[in-house]
Design a protein around this motif. Sequence first.
Motif, mmCIF file in Angstrom:
data_model
loop_
_atom_site.group_PDB
_atom_site.id
_atom_site.type_symbol
_atom_site.label_atom_id
_atom_site.label_comp_id
_atom_site.label_asym_id
_atom_site.label_seq_id
_atom_site.Cartn_x
_atom_site.Cartn_y
_atom_site.Cartn_z
ATOM 1 N N SER A 139 0.868 -1.185 0.000
ATOM 2 C CA SER A 139 0.000 0.000 0.000
ATOM 3 C C SER A 139 0.897 1.225 0.000
ATOM 4 O O SER A 139 2.081 1.143 0.343
ATOM 5 N N LEU A 140 0.337 2.345 -0.365
ATOM 6 C CA LEU A 140 1.136 3.542 -0.617
ATOM 7 C C LEU A 140 1.830 4.047 0.643
ATOM 8 O O LEU A 140 1.204 4.268 1.674
ATOM 9 N N ILE A 141 3.144 4.237 0.546
ATOM 10 C CA ILE A 141 3.934 4.801 1.632
ATOM 11 C C ILE A 141 4.893 5.823 1.034
ATOM 12 O O ILE A 141 5.503 5.572 -0.005
ATOM 13 N N VAL A 142 4.997 6.968 1.688
ATOM 14 C CA VAL A 142 5.970 7.961 1.248
ATOM 15 C C VAL A 142 7.320 7.543 1.803
ATOM 16 O O VAL A 142 7.543 7.579 3.013
ATOM 17 N N THR A 143 8.238 7.112 0.918
ATOM 18 C CA THR A 143 9.514 6.593 1.389
ATOM 19 C C THR A 143 10.609 7.637 1.346
ATOM 20 O O THR A 143 11.650 7.454 1.934
ATOM 21 N N ASP A 144 10.375 8.736 0.647
ATOM 22 C CA ASP A 144 11.414 9.758 0.525
ATOM 23 C C ASP A 144 10.794 11.130 0.694
ATOM 24 O O ASP A 144 10.689 11.895 -0.246
ATOM 25 N N PRO A 145 10.371 11.457 1.913
ATOM 26 C CA PRO A 145 9.677 12.725 2.120
ATOM 27 C C PRO A 145 10.597 13.891 1.813
ATOM 28 O O PRO A 145 11.750 13.898 2.229
ATOM 29 N N PHE A 146 10.089 14.844 1.046
ATOM 30 C CA PHE A 146 10.881 15.994 0.612
ATOM 31 C C PHE A 146 10.791 17.065 1.662
ATOM 32 O O PHE A 146 10.120 18.064 1.482
ATOM 33 N N ALA A 147 11.458 16.863 2.803
ATOM 34 C CA ALA A 147 11.368 17.835 3.878
ATOM 35 C C ALA A 147 12.715 18.500 4.036
ATOM 36 O O ALA A 147 13.548 18.078 4.814
ATOM 37 N N VAL A 148 12.907 19.537 3.268
ATOM 38 C CA VAL A 148 14.127 20.302 3.375
ATOM 39 C C VAL A 148 13.947 21.307 4.512
ATOM 40 O O VAL A 148 12.832 21.520 4.981
ATOM 41 N N LEU A 149 15.023 21.882 4.997
ATOM 42 C CA LEU A 149 14.987 22.880 6.073
ATOM 43 C C LEU A 149 14.572 22.275 7.408
ATOM 44 O O LEU A 149 14.186 22.989 8.318
ATOM 45 N N ARG A 150 14.618 20.956 7.489
ATOM 46 C CA ARG A 150 14.288 20.322 8.765
ATOM 47 C C ARG A 150 15.585 20.085 9.525
ATOM 48 O O ARG A 150 16.513 19.496 8.994
ATOM 49 N N PRO A 151 15.664 20.536 10.777
ATOM 50 C CA PRO A 151 16.889 20.280 11.545
ATOM 51 C C PRO A 151 17.084 18.784 11.727
ATOM 52 O O PRO A 151 16.123 18.028 11.861
ATOM 53 N N GLU A 152 18.343 18.341 11.742
ATOM 54 C CA GLU A 152 18.613 16.907 11.773
ATOM 55 C C GLU A 152 18.513 16.340 13.174
ATOM 56 O O GLU A 152 18.220 15.157 13.343
#
Lengths: 238, 238
Positions: free
Chosen positions: A224-237
């Motif tokens: 079933s659909l899963i977001v495997t590579d979320p495009f979350a730039v500017l997120r602190p690590e």
Amino acid sequence: MTRDQIRDADGVALYRHEAIAAVLQVRRVDDVERLTVLLSRRRDEPFAGLFALPSGAVETGEALDAAVLRHLAAKVDVSGVTHLEQLGTRSDPGRDPAQRTIATSYLGLVPTSSDPALPERARWEPVDALPALAFDHGIVVAEAVERLRAKLSYTNLGFALMPTEFTIAELREVYVAALGHDVAPTNLQRVLTRRGQLVPTGELSRAGTRGGRPARRFRFAEASLIVTDPFAVLRPEG
Amino acid sequence: MTRDQIRDADGVALYRHEAIAAVLQVRRVDDVERLTVLLSRRRDEPFAGLFALPSGAVETGEALDAAVLRHLAAKVDVSGVTHLEQLGTRSDPGRDPAQRTIATSYLGLVPTSSDPALPERARWEPVDALPALAFDHGIVVAEAVERLRAKLSYTNLGFALMPTEFTIAELREVYVAALGHDVAPTNLQRVLTRRGQLVPTGELSRAGTRGGRPARRFRFAEASLIVTDPFAVLRPEG
DNA sequence: ACAAAAGTGTTTGCCGTACACCCATGG
DNA sequence: CCATGGGTGTACGGCAAACACTTTTGT
């Protein structure tokens, strides 16, 4: 336009509402894998004789996704539809020249392993060589293809196009057809493996008649659909 | 449910169709920048007294986006709405307990520089501390916030939240409020500059009363939505 | 001179592409 | 033993996060 004037007891305008299905499948056409869409030649006016997407009215007490599946079932075995998601709603008053109709479109996907029998008027047509379509269905197909291509890049949506088991070479053929450009098998395997989408089954395919090393077989980790590579730039690590 | 039975001359079921607006703005609440949504307290049943999103029926001959703007205009100055996009269509037969209504939701954005007068029953409420909302409007707000956060990462959508000119510090405050997590000003500037979104105006802001180096002023290069960081993996570089 | 705020340079690490090389099978 | 197809290792480049350091102002 007089038909649009129908109103309920409160004086609120009422509309026809229909569901449209853009069902995509990678199929072998003239010995090449192509991304195709399920079309059906229209019997009635308007646009009689033109190809159109499967569509139809929403019934009383029925939700939109149920309506799509119901109308789809008239054209194709819906148990083969491995993914269904809403695309958007089109409301241009002139989109149906006969009467005002608001339409919600859906993207459906069918794996290569499925080859359901089709009724007389239905066919799979390559999306990159479409005839003129009825209504605004050409735009709907374009939106469906765009959505598929985008989601192949950042989700595990490939599972919906593939049989449960496959080799990397088979996976590559499907990706090439769906994306419309070449894909290197090495990198395809690496990217999907790193994202945890691919799992080796441990079994091997038989080598082809012309020799070559037998290929490992894989399956998708999730169906079933899963977001495997979320495009979350500017997120602190941290 | 008897009202659902209204049909046109061909026997096709007809529906109320309404447009819902989830309009978001970053506003200073209790001396902190927060992401807020425009709500309006309901006068009538169902859900009388609860907060709801601005919404209303689609008129004869009117497209959906025109209907959203029309209903929005009753609550807020729509010239301040810098971005409007469709989210999705909700059709659960039970979503409106009074009568069957299909609803299409929209995301609207208003820049910090705009502070339109609101009618009596309307307010901006922080999205992370919402009261119970009428209908399925709570889900619509969640979808709007999710869409905004995603698009801030891979498009230039920030332009819709900001005035035409601003400093990096001001931009950062808005991003922090909209994304819900901390953002380093250095990296924010670098990422948006590399993507060609930010352009320095050449002017400087006055330093604050407590000193400090005056900040350069920037503007967004484009004032309409552009995908600046397309997520196209598996694409050959040649 | 010092604090405050803005801006720059540098390091580190990950991810994705490309490419060269090694492995297993059929004829 | 060679062609064919599958698989692995490695290098390069780009992007984003973190952090130290420099610049410019007000008091």
